[in-house]
Design a protein around this motif. Structure first.
Motif, PDB file in Angstrom:
ATOM      1  N   GLN A 126       0.842  -1.202   0.000  1.00  0.00           N
ATOM      2  CA  GLN A 126       0.000   0.000   0.000  1.00  0.00           C
ATOM      3  C   GLN A 126       0.874   1.248   0.000  1.00  0.00           C
ATOM      4  O   GLN A 126       2.039   1.214   0.418  1.00  0.00           O
ATOM      5  CB  GLN A 126      -0.908  -0.006   1.225  1.00  0.00           C
ATOM      6  CG  GLN A 126      -1.990  -1.059   1.171  1.00  0.00           C
ATOM      7  CD  GLN A 126      -3.007  -0.907   2.285  1.00  0.00           C
ATOM      8  OE1 GLN A 126      -2.684  -0.410   3.359  1.00  0.00           O
ATOM      9  NE2 GLN A 126      -4.237  -1.321   2.034  1.00  0.00           N
ATOM     10  N   ALA A 127       0.310   2.327  -0.472  1.00  0.00           N
ATOM     11  CA  ALA A 127       1.030   3.602  -0.496  1.00  0.00           C
ATOM     12  C   ALA A 127       1.551   3.936   0.900  1.00  0.00           C
ATOM     13  O   ALA A 127       0.850   3.746   1.893  1.00  0.00           O
ATOM     14  CB  ALA A 127       0.110   4.706  -0.999  1.00  0.00           C
ATOM     15  N   GLY A 128       2.786   4.427   0.930  1.00  0.00           N
ATOM     16  CA  GLY A 128       3.439   4.728   2.201  1.00  0.00           C
ATOM     17  C   GLY A 128       4.250   3.583   2.748  1.00  0.00           C
ATOM     18  O   GLY A 128       5.035   3.769   3.698  1.00  0.00           O
ATOM     19  N   GLY A 129       4.097   2.417   2.177  1.00  0.00           N
ATOM     20  CA  GLY A 129       4.819   1.244   2.643  1.00  0.00           C
ATOM     21  C   GLY A 129       6.226   1.154   2.082  1.00  0.00           C
ATOM     22  O   GLY A 129       6.688   2.053   1.365  1.00  0.00           O
ATOM     23  N   SER A 130       6.892   0.050   2.405  1.00  0.00           N
ATOM     24  CA  SER A 130       8.278  -0.161   2.004  1.00  0.00           C
ATOM     25  C   SER A 130       8.471  -1.542   1.397  1.00  0.00           C
ATOM     26  O   SER A 130       7.739  -2.488   1.720  1.00  0.00           O
ATOM     27  CB  SER A 130       9.200  -0.028   3.224  1.00  0.00           C
ATOM     28  OG  SER A 130       9.134   1.259   3.795  1.00  0.00           O
ATOM     29  N   LEU A 131       9.450  -1.631   0.524  1.00  0.00           N
ATOM     30  CA  LEU A 131       9.905  -2.900  -0.033  1.00  0.00           C
ATOM     31  C   LEU A 131      11.409  -2.831  -0.194  1.00  0.00           C
ATOM     32  O   LEU A 131      11.970  -1.743  -0.349  1.00  0.00           O
ATOM     33  CB  LEU A 131       9.267  -3.183  -1.392  1.00  0.00           C
ATOM     34  CG  LEU A 131       7.821  -3.664  -1.446  1.00  0.00           C
ATOM     35  CD1 LEU A 131       7.355  -3.728  -2.905  1.00  0.00           C
ATOM     36  CD2 LEU A 131       7.658  -5.006  -0.776  1.00  0.00           C
ATOM     37  N   ARG A 132      12.038  -4.005  -0.191  1.00  0.00           N
ATOM     38  CA  ARG A 132      13.475  -4.083  -0.428  1.00  0.00           C
ATOM     39  C   ARG A 132      13.733  -5.077  -1.549  1.00  0.00           C
ATOM     40  O   ARG A 132      13.378  -6.252  -1.441  1.00  0.00           O
ATOM     41  CB  ARG A 132      14.204  -4.533   0.836  1.00  0.00           C
ATOM     42  CG  ARG A 132      15.721  -4.417   0.745  1.00  0.00           C
ATOM     43  CD  ARG A 132      16.373  -5.046   1.936  1.00  0.00           C
ATOM     44  NE  ARG A 132      17.780  -4.703   2.058  1.00  0.00           N
ATOM     45  CZ  ARG A 132      18.696  -5.521   2.559  1.00  0.00           C
ATOM     46  NH1 ARG A 132      18.356  -6.725   2.970  1.00  0.00           N
ATOM     47  NH2 ARG A 132      19.949  -5.122   2.659  1.00  0.00           N
ATOM     48  N   LEU A 133      14.358  -4.578  -2.610  1.00  0.00           N
ATOM     49  CA  LEU A 133      14.716  -5.418  -3.737  1.00  0.00           C
ATOM     50  C   LEU A 133      16.172  -5.846  -3.622  1.00  0.00           C
ATOM     51  O   LEU A 133      17.004  -5.106  -3.099  1.00  0.00           O
ATOM     52  CB  LEU A 133      14.521  -4.669  -5.056  1.00  0.00           C
ATOM     53  CG  LEU A 133      13.138  -4.071  -5.320  1.00  0.00           C
ATOM     54  CD1 LEU A 133      13.124  -3.428  -6.710  1.00  0.00           C
ATOM     55  CD2 LEU A 133      12.052  -5.093  -5.181  1.00  0.00           C
TER      56      LEU A 133
END
Length: 124
Positions: free
Chosen positions: A13-20
């Motif tokens: 969701q908008a505002g969230g984080s991910l790590r690639l």
């Protein structure tokens, strides 16, 4: 040959984080720069962030500056893209790329090797 394999994409969701993550391998793997590009549906491939393997120099696209951070592991074969404060406009397929030449370009055709890409979807 050189292989680049991305992982870590997903739905957030908008505002969230991910790590690639992107792991480079192969007998010929010795790029000067590794980078992340992204391509949204119907749009051109866009430079996101890049990092030199041997010196602590990074570069970011204007649209992600201050929100995304690129880093590299000690063995210099895995790069990461920490993405914070994600927005719907960040939705795209994210590609890892490597460039053997001694330049630091944000121009996609300059890059010699590419991964298959990982989808990042940000909902509003």
């Amino acid at each position: 040959q050189v292989q680049l394999v991305e992982s870590g994409g997903g739905y957030v969701q908008a505002g969230g984080s991910l790590r690639l993550s992107c792991t480079g391998s192969g007998r010929a793997f010795d790029p000067y720069v590794m980078a992340w590009f992204r391509q949204a549906l119907g749009k051109e491939r866009e430079f996101v962030a890049g990092i030199m393997r041997e010196v602590p120099l990074t570069r970011y696209g204007d649209s992600v500056l201050g929100r995304f951070t690129i880093s590299i592991n000690d063995a210099k074969n895995i790069i990461f893209l920490q993405m914070n404060d994600l927005r719907p406009e960040d939705t795209a397929v994210y590609y890892c790329a490597a460039d053997r030449t001694r330049t630091f370009s944000n121009y996609a055709p300059r890059y010699d090797y590419w991964g298959q890409g990982t989808q990042v979807t940000v909902s509003s």
